[in-house]
Design a protein around this motif. Sequence first.
Motif, mmCIF file in Angstrom:
data_model
loop_
_atom_site.group_PDB
_atom_site.id
_atom_site.type_symbol
_atom_site.label_atom_id
_atom_site.label_comp_id
_atom_site.label_asym_id
_atom_site.label_seq_id
_atom_site.Cartn_x
_atom_site.Cartn_y
_atom_site.Cartn_z
ATOM 1 N N ASP A 122 -8.675 7.201 29.207
ATOM 2 C CA ASP A 122 -7.864 7.551 30.379
ATOM 3 C C ASP A 122 -8.735 7.717 31.620
ATOM 4 O OD1 ASP A 122 -5.462 7.512 29.086
ATOM 5 O OD2 ASP A 122 -5.342 9.688 28.768
ATOM 6 N N TYR A 123 -9.871 8.425 31.441
ATOM 7 C CA TYR A 123 -10.746 8.653 32.591
ATOM 8 C C TYR A 123 -11.454 7.373 33.021
ATOM 9 C CZ TYR A 123 -9.591 13.536 32.264
ATOM 10 O OH TYR A 123 -8.878 14.716 32.263
ATOM 11 N N GLU A 136 -10.185 4.397 32.832
ATOM 12 C CA GLU A 136 -9.178 3.653 33.595
ATOM 13 C C GLU A 136 -9.064 4.208 35.011
ATOM 14 O OE1 GLU A 136 -4.562 3.641 33.773
ATOM 15 O OE2 GLU A 136 -5.095 2.867 31.803
ATOM 16 N N HIS A 137 -9.167 5.539 35.109
ATOM 17 C CA HIS A 137 -9.097 6.197 36.410
ATOM 18 C C HIS A 137 -10.249 5.717 37.309
ATOM 19 C CE1 HIS A 137 -7.885 9.621 39.020
ATOM 20 N NE2 HIS A 137 -9.153 9.567 39.384
ATOM 21 N N ALA A 176 -11.895 2.893 37.004
ATOM 22 C CA ALA A 176 -11.686 1.480 37.316
ATOM 23 C C ALA A 176 -10.705 1.324 38.476
ATOM 24 C CB ALA A 176 -11.171 0.742 36.086
ATOM 25 N N ALA A 177 -9.602 2.078 38.400
ATOM 26 C CA ALA A 177 -8.592 1.982 39.458
ATOM 27 C C ALA A 177 -9.143 2.493 40.785
ATOM 28 C CB ALA A 177 -7.348 2.771 39.065
ATOM 29 N N GLY A 178 -9.931 3.563 40.716
ATOM 30 C CA GLY A 178 -10.511 4.124 41.933
ATOM 31 C C GLY A 178 -11.477 3.156 42.592
ATOM 32 N N SER A 197 -9.762 0.453 44.438
ATOM 33 C CA SER A 197 -9.248 0.825 45.755
ATOM 34 C C SER A 197 -10.384 1.178 46.720
ATOM 35 C CB SER A 197 -8.263 1.982 45.642
ATOM 36 O OG SER A 197 -8.938 3.157 45.258
ATOM 37 N N LYS A 218 -13.270 3.147 46.300
ATOM 38 C CA LYS A 218 -13.974 4.430 46.322
ATOM 39 C C LYS A 218 -15.292 4.324 45.572
ATOM 40 C CE LYS A 218 -10.155 7.707 46.660
ATOM 41 N NZ LYS A 218 -9.389 8.697 45.892
ATOM 42 N N ASP A 246 -13.239 14.051 43.337
ATOM 43 C CA ASP A 246 -11.797 14.300 43.277
ATOM 44 C C ASP A 246 -11.325 14.729 41.887
ATOM 45 O OD1 ASP A 246 -11.345 13.760 45.920
ATOM 46 O OD2 ASP A 246 -10.920 11.636 45.608
ATOM 47 N N LEU A 247 -12.029 14.255 40.862
ATOM 48 C CA LEU A 247 -11.615 14.579 39.497
ATOM 49 C C LEU A 247 -11.836 16.047 39.152
ATOM 50 C CD1 LEU A 247 -12.782 11.549 37.327
ATOM 51 C CD2 LEU A 247 -10.461 12.409 37.526
ATOM 52 N N GLY A 248 -12.892 16.630 39.694
ATOM 53 C CA GLY A 248 -13.253 17.980 39.282
ATOM 54 C C GLY A 248 -14.334 17.887 38.210
ATOM 55 N N GLU A 301 -14.396 21.847 33.501
ATOM 56 C CA GLU A 301 -13.018 22.317 33.700
ATOM 57 C C GLU A 301 -12.046 21.530 32.837
ATOM 58 O OE1 GLU A 301 -11.879 21.823 37.770
ATOM 59 O OE2 GLU A 301 -13.424 23.197 38.502
ATOM 60 N N ILE A 302 -12.211 20.194 32.889
ATOM 61 C CA ILE A 302 -11.298 19.314 32.160
ATOM 62 C C ILE A 302 -11.371 19.587 30.659
ATOM 63 C CG2 ILE A 302 -10.817 16.912 31.563
ATOM 64 C CD1 ILE A 302 -11.869 16.225 34.402
#
Lengths: 192, 110
Positions: free
Chosen positions: A28-29, A31-32, A34-36, A39, A41, A49-51, A55-56
């Motif tokens: 999941d992360y 993919e995050h 890759a998508a970022g 766009s 970043k 931005d993820l933190g 924490e996660i």
Amino acid sequence: MDKTEFLNELALKLAGLDPEERKEILADYMEHFAAGETSGKSEQEIVFDLGTPDEIARDILAERGESLPEDSYYVPRPSQPKKRGAGFKVGVFLAMLIPNLVVYSLLLSFWGVVAGFIGSTVGFFLTPFGFILDAVLNQAFEWYKLFGTIGIVGLGFIFFVVTIWMTKAMIIATVGYTKFNIHLMKGESKHV
Amino acid sequence: MEVNVQFKKGVLELCCLFLIHKKDQYGYELAQHVSQYVEVAEGAIYPVLRRLVKEGYCDTYLKESTEGPSRKYYQLTVKGEMYMTELMFEWKDFVANVNRLFVEGGEQIG
């Protein structure tokens, strides 16, 4: 911190999990990221931005240890044993059908009365215009008509107050009864 | 802005449900939409999504993207739709009551 460092640290912190699940979470992360990147970043921005992985990981581990941090959520989570099923809801619906028809018909007819009062009030307040028109057009000024008009406007004020009060009462009754119905269907206490 | 974490988590769940209800979306997209309005660590969204899927409120499906690998999309199940409606109702009620408390200033307190 860049992407690799982030993912490594997260993987390390989730070492106690079932490998399959850990892989899914990391995917999941990934993919995050890759998508970022698509766009435009940078890895550092995305990490920011993820933190923190810490924490996660703590988030995820808290889920696991059935200590249910959900208890401290203020959002009501449907408690399984008390949850009313679809069958029950149908039952409630059928049981309430007749009373609802009666109550809502009554409410509707009362609303009709309220509408009548609103109409009367408007009519009373319009009387002076009629009086003026009559005086101007027919060149007929009659004292008794003037006093009659003043009396009717006074009546209008009384009706106005009564109408406001009735409308308020009806809104409270309608909303209250509807809310009661919703709660009956949901079958849970109102208190969060 | 350091707000109570648990409080935020609950709201986050409702925000995710609402946004997915509006339109199926993939994780990154959802994270952007939420953080546009609510200050939140985007990474916190994924544990929430996992739980929603686990509890049967959401389904996932893979869809090819024009730019790069396929993405995991989230969509609400019927159960999820119902749950969202219920949460929205509770939330509005809750907020209205808290606001009323602020306005009335707890005048009932002797």
